[in-house]
Write a protein that holds these residues in place. Structure first.
Motif, mmCIF file in Angstrom:
data_model
loop_
_atom_site.group_PDB
_atom_site.id
_atom_site.type_symbol
_atom_site.label_atom_id
_atom_site.label_comp_id
_atom_site.label_asym_id
_atom_site.label_seq_id
_atom_site.Cartn_x
_atom_site.Cartn_y
_atom_site.Cartn_z
ATOM 1 N N UNK A 1 37.315 47.700 43.366
ATOM 2 C CA UNK A 1 36.050 47.042 43.006
ATOM 3 C C UNK A 1 36.182 46.407 41.613
ATOM 4 N N UNK A 2 36.784 47.133 40.681
ATOM 5 C CA UNK A 2 36.969 46.589 39.329
ATOM 6 C C UNK A 2 37.817 45.328 39.353
ATOM 7 N N UNK A 3 38.866 45.313 40.180
ATOM 8 C CA UNK A 3 39.718 44.122 40.281
ATOM 9 C C UNK A 3 38.931 42.946 40.841
ATOM 10 N N UNK A 4 38.152 43.224 41.876
ATOM 11 C CA UNK A 4 37.387 42.149 42.514
ATOM 12 C C UNK A 4 36.430 41.499 41.509
ATOM 13 N N UNK A 5 35.783 42.305 40.702
ATOM 14 C CA UNK A 5 34.858 41.759 39.692
ATOM 15 C C UNK A 5 35.645 40.905 38.698
#
Ligand SMILES: Cc1cc2nc3c(=O)[nH]c(=O)nc-3n(C[C@H](O)[C@H](O)[C@H](O)COP(=O)(O)OP(=O)(O)OC[C@H]3O[C@@H](n4cnc5c(N)ncnc54)[C@H](O)[C@@H]3O)c2cc1C
Length: 509
Positions: free
Chosen positions: A32-36
């Protein structure tokens, strides 16, 4: 941030795209952090591939009673998405899961998220300079793969004879079977690690009997958890800088404690003294206390942060068997002396197959070896915990030697994500289609890192733990302050890499 639902947000629908710039595997904090971050960097051609039917990683899978974080919540959240209304200093699993879902929803991640999509194989194509991925929902190619597939995802079950012959319900804590009612049952708990320390007090309240099989007693220190007050929540919401201060305070306290693990031993001795006093207060019976007294240095294995674990073990319906399990029979668990303990159910709190993630067996690099085969040759290692020689355009989040014994790994994940984005920018600037870390750079980095671990309590504390492999090499932990890792990852060290442009123009098919 207001929390709304759990796992009811809409995700991507329809087939996978044929080609993406970035394929992110996993939808825990890393994915999720990467996607953001990708979106913030202006990269929209990406997918998040998640094998389960909802996002959340660790905090979806570990739903056992009592599951909670063991570092304070303000620290165990993204720096870009602080949450002012954590209910407790140490939040529980449902709240963390809901937090991740909310972050994904608020930051536009969900249209990129493909759940029920297991990455079953991936092969680097050195002509087209792409990863060819096979998933349970079809194939795709990706310029870059970012693995957020986790290190503590595959439950480890002990290899003891007869485990499959047990007639009652049995499950691992990371696959808690909520359809089984353990009220009034005799339950064997195998293992005394961080998860067991959280669910044993809950089991004790409802079970007729709990038999805890303990191979090695853990060190236990006080948790001092509490609910945040209304007033604190108001302050977090209205007083400028209050939330930052709370997080900053938690960060500093944790970093200051690093000396327990890496220092000359004075701080560790102080903590050991306090932990022994805590044990004495919580366990009055000297015989039981002897069973629960560790004979290795505090910090060598993961320290249990709990106020209710030791008291639970003193209750009349709990028995601590200071022995590994030697066998399982149809209705019993057998200890090392051959004594049979008759039980109705078994819960395995026996940890995870650390780093032996399926993806390691499934990704095949430039030289035709899987990541696992590569690591069998070289030992589990990566450059800066993130890239591996022979595996171009692959980034591992929470890769080798990025785990922590003293604070929140979200700090490490965010530092790695920054590094990935900087690498992608560099590729774009240079018109490069592939980058691969030089083996010499990776080896030099790891030699330094291993040296830094030599005198730490993890390596020299006199215990066996999941931090180290069978040869005693520590392949999991970062040896020093998180600020050193953040500094290291702030700049993309292009000089450690070979950057390549296409040999021939090809349309991935
Ligand atoms: C019970 C428990 C408590 C913990 N408590 C703490 C704590 O207090 N503090 C702390 O710092 N850390 C803690 N940790 C460590 C925790 O794992 C990390 O903090 C963090 O959640 C890791 O996030 P991640 O996204 O990297 O991996 P994960 O959360 O493990 O997510 C990995 C995801 O990848 C998916 N996946 C894996 N393989 C594939 C595939 N082939 N195809 C598609 N999807 C795939 C999985 O289904 C999963 O959703 C805890 C771990 C456990 C198990």
């Amino acid at each position: 941030m207001t929390l709304t639902t759990t796992s009811r947000h809409a995700t991507a629908t329809g087939p996978l795209p044929a080609h993406v710039r970035v394929a992110v595997v996993g939808s825990g904090f890393s994915g999720i952090g990467t996607a953001v971050a990708l979106q913030r960097a202006g990269i929209e051609a990406f997918v998040v591939l998640e094998r389960a039917d909802s996002l959340g990683g660790t905090w979806r899978d570990n739903s056992y009673p009592g599951a909670a974080v063991d570092v304070p919540s303000h620290l165990y959240s993204f720096s870009f998405a602080p949450k002012r209304d954590w209910s407790h200093v140490y939040s529980r699993q449902p709240e963390i899961r809901a937090y991740l879902e909310q972050v994904a929803a608020d930051h536009g991640v969900l249209p990129h998220l493909h759940v029920g999509t297991d990455v079953v194989a991936g092969r680097w194509d050195d002509d087209a300079l792409v990863w060819r991925l096979e998933t349970s929902q079809g194939d795709l190619t990706a310029d870059v793969v970012v693995s957020g597939a986790g290190g503590l995802v595959e439950p480890h079950l002990p290899e003891v004879p007869g485990i499959e012959t047990f007639q009652g319900p049995s499950f691992h804590s990371a696959r808690w079977d909520h359809s089984v009612d353990l009220t009034g049952k005799r339950v064997a708990v195998v293992g005394t690690g961080a998860s067991a320390a959280q669910f044993v007090p809950e089991l004790q309240k409802v079970a007729a009997k709990v038999v805890v099989f303990q191979r090695t007693p853990p060190w236990v220190i006080p948790r001092q958890d509490r609910a945040y007050t209304e007033r604190e929540h108001r302050r977090m919401a209205t007083v400028p800088g209050f939330l930052k201060l709370a997080r900053g305070g938690q960060y500093v306290v944790r970093e200051a404690r690093l000396g327990i693990w890496t220092g000359a031993g004075r701080l560790r001795k102080l903590f050991e003294g306090q932990a022994l006093k805590f044990l004495e207060q919580q366990v009055p019976d000297p015989e039981l206390r002897a069973k629960l007294t560790p004979d290795y240095a505090l910090g060598c294995k993961r320290v249990i942060v709990s106020d209710d674990y030791l008291p639970a073990l003193t209750q009349p319906n709990v028995e601590v068997v200071a022995s590994p399990v030697s066998a399982v029979r149809r209705h019993a668990v057998v200890d090392a002396d051959g004594t049979e303990h008759e039980v109705d159910a078994i819960v395995y709190g026996t940890g995870f197959r650390v780093m032996d993630i399926p993806l390691g067996h499934r990704l095949v690099g430039r030289e035709g070896r899987t990541l696992r085969e590569e690591w069998d040759r070289s030992g589990v290692q990566a450059h800066r915990g993130t890239t591996v020689a022979g595996f171009p355009n692959l980034f591992l989040l929470l890769g080798p030697n990025t785990a922590l014994g003293h604070t929140s790994v979200v700090i490490m994940i965010e530092a790695q994500i920054g590094y990935v984005v900087a690498a992608l920018r560099r590729m774009q600037q240079d018109g490069a289609r592939a980058l691969e870390v030089r083996r010499s750079a990776q080896e030099a980095y790891n030699a330094r890192l291993q040296e830094g671990l030599t005198d730490t309590v993890w390596n020299a504390g006199g215990c066996r733990s999941w931090y180290r492999d069978e040869q005693g090499r520590n392949f999991t932990l970062w040896p020093t302050r998180t600020s050193a890792f953040m500094r290291l990852m702030r700049r993309f060290d292009a000089e450690s890499y070979e950057l390549r442009s296409p040999r021939r123009v090809s349309v991935p098919a």
